[in-house]
Motif scaffolding. Structure first.
Motif, PDB file in Angstrom:
ATOM      1  N   ASP A   4       0.413   8.816   0.078  1.00 36.97           N
ATOM      2  CA  ASP A   4       1.558   9.042   0.805  1.00 36.97           C
ATOM      3  C   ASP A   4       2.590   9.964  -0.047  1.00 36.97           C
ATOM      4  N   ASN A   5       2.038  10.732  -1.150  1.00 34.38           N
ATOM      5  CA  ASN A   5       2.842  11.548  -1.923  1.00 34.38           C
ATOM      6  C   ASN A   5       2.174  12.815  -2.178  1.00 34.38           C
ATOM      7  N   GLY A   6       2.506  13.554  -3.222  1.00 32.44           N
ATOM      8  CA  GLY A   6       2.203  14.921  -3.421  1.00 32.44           C
ATOM      9  C   GLY A   6       1.044  15.178  -4.669  1.00 32.44           C
ATOM     10  N   VAL A   7       0.476  13.802  -4.995  1.00 37.03           N
ATOM     11  CA  VAL A   7      -0.598  13.601  -6.176  1.00 37.03           C
ATOM     12  C   VAL A   7      -0.102  13.751  -7.396  1.00 37.03           C
ATOM     13  N   ASN A   8       0.450  15.237  -7.673  1.00 38.74           N
ATOM     14  CA  ASN A   8       1.084  15.418  -9.015  1.00 38.74           C
ATOM     15  C   ASN A   8       2.252  14.331  -9.437  1.00 38.74           C
TER      16      ASN A   8
END
Length: 524
Positions: A4-8
């Motif tokens: 649920d986030n931008g991976v980075n």
């Protein structure tokens, strides 16, 4: 894989995706785009796709209405507040420009007193307009955000839907969870995976619903739930009485659909098993460093910590790396600096966070800003060699349920950097440090005790570093060892699904996994 986030910045999911791809699976990691545009890139052999996620359901219904009775002058919630504030700012900018023109004309002997009087009047009008917009915007913001969901009405509302819908109450209490489904669900269906790895509680529902839809269409899918934290022990981001009951209900509804549960510690596994009546103990996959993911050649270079701080090798340096928030205890590290003359502290954090700016301002007030260095994150494979330039690794976190039950990421990163540790007396980390002898433990929030611990470590660094020479200690805290556990879970789940299909070999075996079961090359 779902997150649920931008991976980075999320090293755990990055390592999972790369390791699964290395083990022979076709891996697509779906995350959330920070903008309205999709993004995509390769992470080793895995494909990362960030999906735009509008979140109109995240806002509560009252935030779409004007609070006439409580805040009668507030702007309506349609964007006009931002427009009017910018409009007045543009007017004032134009007046500054006009004032400069009048000053130049007067200097050249072409003074226009009428124009100057009119200009002063317009400045007064602009000040009044600015104040009027400020008042209306203040009321607008109070109407939108001041409600804390702790009043008797909200308690009654929460209880009503809990009694009416049971674990389905999250649909009324936190409908914003549907925003994730609407963004991710169609993409998961299109990919038609053999296995879904859902990271944490928000993605559990997305993965479970995708599994059920696939099964209804006659396509078998297995679901792995990776629980990073114990949900009842999470501190909500705001004092909202609805949030935690809603999230727990959502988790309870979909946890039974997981074919396997993975988590970060034995203690958390015990809590999850009791919370959800799991039939088997969750597999523990530690978030250990992955040195093997470092690129080769020039791309594998690592920045120098001390060079970024602007200090030499002879300067004592304490480092903290990770999330920056009040419960992480960074204030303790800064407050200790006056009692540690000559010692510098480096915070490897997101420097743009308001909390970090607050910490820097506090350091300036107490006169230690020259010994506090705020540095941005580095790539996850750079973290260990980057941190190795320090003398001490600090983990000053406060007592909170989820802080007590796991060895957090930075613990392993510091260990592989062979840093002596100074950790607060949260249960699992304190017990580990005392048993290994790799550092000192201090009382959380106790600045004087933190100072004592830092002084003790700096006085005999090599004694604490020697703890890492214990045979097998660091070897067990590597991502390579954890990846074997994770891919072993995958192979066990897909063993039945893979029967009767053509498969290719090349996968390593894992203790407890089916005997030398090869990984299907085309499996997702």
């Amino acid at each position: 894989m779902l997150v649920d986030n931008g991976v980075n910045g999320d090293s755990r999911v990055q390592k999972q995706a790369r390791s699964a791809a290395d083990a022979g699976w076709e891996v697509v990691l779906l995350g959330r785009s920070p903008s309205t545009a999709s993004q995509s890139w390769q992470l080793g052999g895995a494909q990362v796709r960030l999906l735009p996620m509008p979140e109109p359901l995240f806002r509560k219904r009252h935030q779409y209405r004007r609070a006439w009775l409580r805040w009668p002058l507030g702007y309506p919630p349609n964007g006009i507040a931002e427009y009017r504030a910018q409009q007045v700012a543009a007017w004032r900018a134009d007046l500054r420009f006009r004032g400069a023109q009048l000053a130049l004309a007067a200097r050249a002997g072409r003074r226009d007193r009428t124009a100057e009087l009119w200009h002063r009047a317009r400045l007064v009008l602009a000040d009044l307009a600015d104040r009027w917009v400020w008042v209306r915007t203040k009321m607008h913001n109070r109407g939108l955000y001041a409600r804390r969901y702790r009043n008797p009405w909200d308690r009654a509302y929460t209880l009503f839907w809990q009694l009416t819908l049971g674990d389905g109450a999250w649909r009324r209490l936190e409908p914003g969870l549907w925003d994730y489904e609407l963004a991710y669900g169609p993409v998961v269906d299109e990919l038609a995976p053999d296995l879904i790895h859902a990271n944490d509680f928000r993605m559990l529902g997305v993965g479970a619903r995708a599994k059920i839809r696939a099964q209804a269409a006659g396509r078998p899918v297995t679901l792995v739930w990776d629980a990073h934290e114990f949900l009842p022990g999470i501190r909500p981001w705001q004092p909202n009485i609805r949030w935690l009951p809603a999230m727990r209900a959502h988790e309870r509804e979909y946890a039974p659909h997981a074919d396997a549960v993975v988590t970060v510690s034995d203690a958390l596994g015990d809590l999850l098993r009791a919370e959800h009546q799991l039939t088997e103990q969750p597999a523990v996959v530690l978030n250990a460093p992955a040195a093997e993911h470092a690129p080769s050649g020039a791309d594998g270079s690592v920045p120098d910590l001390r060079q970024r701080c602007g200090i030499g090798l002879d300067v004592p340096l304490v480092v903290y790396s990770g999330s920056a928030a009040e419960p992480r205890g960074l204030r303790t590290m800064v407050d200790a600096l006056p009692e540690l003359p000559g010692v510098h502290t480096a915070l490897v954090v997101n420097p743009d966070l308001p909390y970090v700016r607050k910490i820097v301002a506090h350091a300036q007030r107490i006169g230690v800003a020259d010994r506090l260095h705020v540095l941005p994150y580095v790539a996850h494979w750079q973290v260990v060699p980057f941190l190795s330039g320090a003398d001490v690794g600090a983990i000053p976190i406060h007592h909170w349920p989820n802080h007590e039950i796991a060895l957090i990421t930075k613990f392993f990163e510091y260990a592989h950097a062979r840093l002596p540790l100074v950790v607060s007396d949260v249960k699992t980390m304190a017990e580990t440090v005392r048993s290994t002898g790799q550092g000192e433990v201090f009382r959380a929030k106790d600045v004087a005790d933190y100072v004592r611990a830092v002084r003790a470590v700096l006085a005999d660094r090599e004694r604490y570093r020697a703890a890492y020479d214990r045979p097998g200690l660091l070897e067990g805290w590597t991502w390579a060892a954890q990846a074997e556990i994770l891919t072993g879970v995958y192979r066990r789940l897909l063993a039945g699904a893979g029967e009767g299909t053509e498969i290719s070999g090349g996968a390593s075996t894992v203790p407890g996994s089916p005997a030398e079961l090869p990984v299907p090359a085309a499996q997702r």
